[in-house]
Each structure stands twice: as C-alpha cells, then as structure tokens.
Design an enzyme around this catalytic site. Sequence first.
Site, PDB file in Angstrom:
ATOM      1  N   GLY A  43       0.786  -1.225   0.000  1.00 16.25           N
ATOM      2  CA  GLY A  43       0.000   0.000   0.000  1.00 16.25           C
ATOM      3  C   GLY A  43       0.818   1.275   0.000  1.00 16.25           C
ATOM      4  O   GLY A  43       1.982   1.312  -0.417  1.00 16.25           O
ATOM      5  N   ALA A 147      -9.938  -2.318   3.759  1.00 13.60           N
ATOM      6  CA  ALA A 147      -8.628  -1.750   4.106  1.00 13.60           C
ATOM      7  C   ALA A 147      -8.143  -0.877   2.957  1.00 13.60           C
ATOM      8  O   ALA A 147      -7.028  -1.034   2.455  1.00 13.60           O
ATOM      9  CB  ALA A 147      -7.629  -2.871   4.391  1.00 13.60           C
ATOM     10  N   HIS A 444      24.517   1.675  28.786  1.00 12.87           N
ATOM     11  CA  HIS A 444      25.370   2.855  28.582  1.00 12.87           C
ATOM     12  C   HIS A 444      26.446   2.518  27.555  1.00 12.87           C
ATOM     13  O   HIS A 444      27.026   1.441  27.600  1.00 12.87           O
ATOM     14  CB  HIS A 444      26.035   3.257  29.894  1.00 12.87           C
TER      15      HIS A 444
END
Length: 465
Positions: A43, A147, A444
């Site tokens: 789409g 849809a 970290h």
Amino acid sequence: MTQTLKTKVLIIGAGTGGYVAGIRCGQLGLDTVLVDGGDGLGGTCLNVGCIPSKAIIHAASKFETVSKAAGEGTLGITASEPAIDLSKTVAWKDGIVRKLNNGVAALLKKAKVKVIKGWATFEDAKTCRVETADGPITITAEHVILATGSEPVELPFLPFGGDVVSSTEALSLDAVPGKLVVVGGGYIGLELGIAYRKLGAQVAIVEMAERILPLYDKALTDPVMKWLTDHGVEMHLGARAGGFGDGKLSITTKEGEPLSLDADKVLVTVGRRPRTAGWGLENMGVAMAGPFVKTDDRCATSMRNVWAVGDLTGEPMLAHKGSAQGEVVAEVIAGHDKRFDPVTIAAVCFTEPEIVSAGLGPLDVAGRDDVITAVFPLAAIGRALAIEAAEDGGFVRVLASKDDHRLLGVQAVGQHVAELSNSFAQMLEMGAVLEDVAGIIHVHPTLGEAFHEASLRALGHAIHI
C-alpha cells in the site's frame, strides 16, 4: 465471461492493514482472497509513503554529512564538494520498495492467500466485481475486510499535476528542484521539505496555523523550527496559499498582504483523507463516523461480518495501527476473543530533529494538578554528545500521575529518538510506573538513558543533572 469466486474472507486493499490481515487469516486456516487495486502490495506506506520517504531522508542526510566535510571539514574529516544524481537515488529507493513488495508477495503466498490485482466495486455488502487485466471477476464472501487506506487531500485551487505535486510525486523527482515551496507544515511536508533542503533546494514552507506541527506542543517543535531557521528555510506561518502559475505561488501572509513565491515545484501536503469513493462503499450499508467508517473495538462495522481497518477507520492514520487492527480482525473471524484497545499508539515525525510522542502530552493535561512532568536534556547524555545529537535542544519528557506514579505519556525530540518510540509505547502499554523505568538498568552509552534519567528526575533524584 465473468469469473466467479466464493471465499471465507475477502480483503479489499493490500496496505499494511490489508496484507497483515491476509497473512494472519492464512495462518489461521481461513480461505482468503486479497484484492490489490491501489499502490501495490504494501500500500501507501511501502510504495509511496513511510518506506520510500525514509529512504530519501536517509540519502539526504548522507549528502548533508558529506557537504559538511567539504571546505573546512567536520570532525577532522574533509571531502570534495558533493554532487547528487537524484535519478540514481530514486532508483535505489525503488529497489528497496521492489524488495519489500516481493517479500510481502512471498509471505502472502506462504499463507495461501489468493491475491487478485484489480479494482473492486461492491454491489452489496458481501459481493464485489473486480476489473482485472484478464477480465472481470465477481467475488462473494462470508466476511469482508475493508482496508482501502487513504489519499492525499487536493486543494481545489492547487490541483495536482505538472509542477504541483503530492508526496507521491515528490518521492520520484528526477532532479532536485532549485526552489521548492511546501504548502502545509505538518509532518509529511516538513519531512520532505527538510530532506530537499539538505539536498540543496531552496525551500519555503506555507502553513495556515501560527506554528509548524500544530498538533504537538511548542517545546517539541521548537528544535525543528530552530533547524529550519538555521538552514535558511523560508517560513510563512499563519499564511494561506493561493493559485500557482508561471513559476510563482501566490500566498496571503499572516498580515493579510499578498505575496508571490518563486517555485520550480509546489508540494501540497495539507493532509490525507480516507479512500471512501469509487469502490461502492455506498452500496454496503455501513454506518459512518464523519468521513470515516464507524467501527467498534473489534473493528466491526454496522454491517454483520463487514470489518474495517487502517486509515479508513479514523485517526491516528498510522501504518502500525492498521497492522494491529488487521491482526485483531483475522483472529476475531477465526473465533478468538480479541479487542483493539491499545493504551497508546506512538507517533514519530522524521523531521530534523525527530519527534516521538506516546500517550498524553502537556496539551492533554493542561490545568491539571495531579500530574508530574519531568524533562531530561540529551545534552547531558554521553551517547548524544558522541554522535552530535546533543546540540539541538533535544530532550526526553515523562508525564506521570502524582498519586501512583503511573506513566501517562512520554515524548522526545532529538536526533535518532525515533528508535526510542517502542520503549515508550511498551512501558505505557504495560502500565509501568516511574519506579519501573527507574529500576531498569539502561545500557550505557545509549540515548535510552535519557528515558531513565527523566523518570529519576520525576521522582526527584536524577543522577546526571
């Protein structure tokens, strides 16, 4: 001669909502036909939206990086003045789209979904006629999943065509326009306008509202506005666009003065609307909610065994919402007890810098005294400093209930913060409290440490500020 088919599930539209519904239906053993009459498998998102736009944005950022290295250089790196052949960039982008198209096709085939290429028109709620290259096919189904997605809004005085383009055409230009005027200061216009500015175009933005991205609070949009100003993007806020001709776009400024802007291309991005016309929705007897198809928490329409997912069902018009709804509908049809009831659907603007928003923001809780808000700047995060992502005013912000410290919303603005969006959504979906985020050992050095520190700050004991 018209061919006829009968199937358990008929899906109209092969976008992220439709094809995901198809795959899940196939996995659940449901006989499924998917009709693709639009942009292709995947789409709008895969073909002319999310994926290709991010590819162009990535290429533009690489071009900008090389451009910074020209002349005096950056970080000790020097390079020759770069050039771009946009047609080759577009060809690279198209290759990505083809690869993903083929991937979706393979997944549908694996799930035993029958894909029909053609335009469907409904005669009634469960019957449609599909015009294909090999002739018409009439399909009847027990269940229908709508849809059909959405399409760009066209302004009557700036119709698409020639040098007036939508985002679709803007992703396939063969050369960088010398002067680009973007009508609409929402996320689509800003994403593409910023990309073309990085590629060397002179860019002007025309927005009716008093500021860009009006659905987001000013603190989130200020860093984007700073980038636009610092990079010479001409801003016309509170302004209205008019007609275009002879290479000039007429606008009316905030003060009511007429002005003409030179433009090689005019990109109109004033929003999208659900694709409800041209396929017989009016013959299906489903109730509407304004311009959208009305659905309940199972994505069911008012017509028995007719379902709707994605942009057709309303805001937010986001691909990941459609995918989630597609899964829900497939499982409901298969007899599972499922509901579409998310705590949040996070949204990302791939601007410079990026913006993420999940859950409630300051505009949603204005006037309330039962909410804790805490902000942690990316400038205090080592990873941000090390990747040049700490100099644009970026931050992570948390909102939580004063009573029980339940997270209500998380936002961020800064380079690369899009990658934090899933963490934000996950914490909200799981009903996390500030202590949950504070108690997680964040890796970290990463940008995610700012989420940790913002939560600590909301509790009154941030470490690094």
